[in-house]
Design an enzyme around this catalytic site. Sequence first.
Site, PDB file in Angstrom:
ATOM      1  N   THR A   1      59.278 -60.324 -33.046  1.00 58.77           N
ATOM      2  CA  THR A   1      57.957 -59.712 -33.204  1.00 58.77           C
ATOM      3  C   THR A   1      57.893 -58.887 -34.481  1.00 58.77           C
ATOM      4  O   THR A   1      56.894 -58.913 -35.211  1.00 58.77           O
ATOM      5  CB  THR A   1      57.630 -58.831 -31.990  1.00 58.77           C
ATOM      6  OG1 THR A   1      57.627 -59.638 -30.809  1.00 58.77           O
ATOM      7  CG2 THR A   1      56.271 -58.164 -32.149  1.00 58.77           C
TER       8      THR A   1
ATOM      9  N   CYS B   1      45.474 -51.125 -13.283  1.00 59.25           N
ATOM     10  CA  CYS B   1      44.954 -52.469 -13.024  1.00 59.25           C
ATOM     11  C   CYS B   1      45.553 -53.036 -11.733  1.00 59.25           C
ATOM     12  O   CYS B   1      46.541 -52.510 -11.205  1.00 59.25           O
ATOM     13  CB  CYS B   1      45.243 -53.386 -14.209  1.00 59.25           C
ATOM     14  SG  CYS B   1      46.987 -53.840 -14.385  1.00 59.25           S
TER      15      CYS B   1
ATOM     16  N   HIS C   1      57.474 -61.180 -37.353  1.00 60.57           N
ATOM     17  CA  HIS C   1      56.093 -61.658 -37.454  1.00 60.57           C
ATOM     18  C   HIS C   1      55.202 -60.605 -38.119  1.00 60.57           C
ATOM     19  O   HIS C   1      54.351 -60.934 -38.954  1.00 60.57           O
ATOM     20  CB  HIS C   1      55.542 -61.994 -36.071  1.00 60.57           C
ATOM     21  CG  HIS C   1      56.190 -63.185 -35.435  1.00 60.57           C
ATOM     22  ND1 HIS C   1      56.404 -64.357 -36.110  1.00 60.57           N
ATOM     23  CD2 HIS C   1      56.669 -63.374 -34.182  1.00 60.57           C
ATOM     24  CE1 HIS C   1      56.986 -65.225 -35.301  1.00 60.57           C
ATOM     25  NE2 HIS C   1      57.168 -64.645 -34.122  1.00 60.57           N
TER      26      HIS C   1
END
EC number: 1.1.1.103
Length: 351
Positions: A44, A100, A47
């Site tokens: 990551t 959530c 990237h």
Amino acid sequence: MAETMRALRKLEAGPGATLQEVPIPTIGPRDVLVKVRAASICGTDYHIYTWDPWSAGRVKPPLTIGHELAGEVVAVGREVTACKVGDYVSAETHIVCNRCPRCHMGEYHLCENTKILGVDTDGAFAEYVAVPEQNIWVNDKDIPFELQSIQEPLGNAVHTALNGDLTARSVLITGCGPIGIMSVPVAKMAGAEIVMAMDINEYRLQLAGQLGADVLINPTKQDPVEVVRSYTRGYGADVVLEMSGNPTAIRQGLKAARNGARISLLGLPGRPLELDLAADVIMRGLVLQGITGRRMWQTWYQVRSLYRAGLAERLRPLVTHRMPLEQIDAAMELMGSGQSGKIVLVPDLKA
């Protein structure tokens, strides 16, 4: 304590990162300030550094990058009880909402509103990082910082490998990036009968061999399906751990699996993938599992137990390079070359 620190920052859209002097983070009542002793580089981070389309759509500069960390607690907020000054810690980098439905069901790794340290909030390629108390993991002090820092990606390997029984199973690992390589000793310690590792990168294949892979398969030189069947009495692998995200490797992994095999998919394809679901999956009774992140906190406890049982020592060869923050460009170039294992940035290391 000084008022400023060095940090690797993504200042604007585009490739690269800049080492800057910035204020040491302030912490709230439920935050922990960690002096970073080691921070390993993840795909990551690469990237974000190279600024690929995913990064351009997700990351909002300016931002301190990096998320795989180990360090020492130097300050805690007034309401913190999970750790104390002087503790050695790492961090679960997925900052969840606790509100959530998935969080309410205890599936925190599937939180609908996850933020990621070093992606959505300032990260750990710095001398200090602020971490929410709920994300702190206290480490055993006899584990070297560099091995403490790789527990987060190791958790991905453990989650993928141990999402089903491996005892007496034949295991094929497709993709020998660091997480794929980590899966080798994890599978061996979980009782796998044989572990086969597949990649087109000879450097990474040999590293997988150092960590215990019984069979090394380079699909540019061998037919992986034939090789796997030759080691499994003609049936195919009981378990396939897909770590590459490469469409060809995914298809080869499916074909190399026995009927009814478990296929655990962690690698992320860069484009939509065409599969013959009827022939390759449904009619053969394959069980496909999508894997994301680490279970919070079940996977971390598994990692701790595996480390105490000897996994930390087995993983030492995986850390191939240690570099100071000043050498981020060289570190990223090395990572992009594929000629490294895990690269660890050490803020206290002199350039």
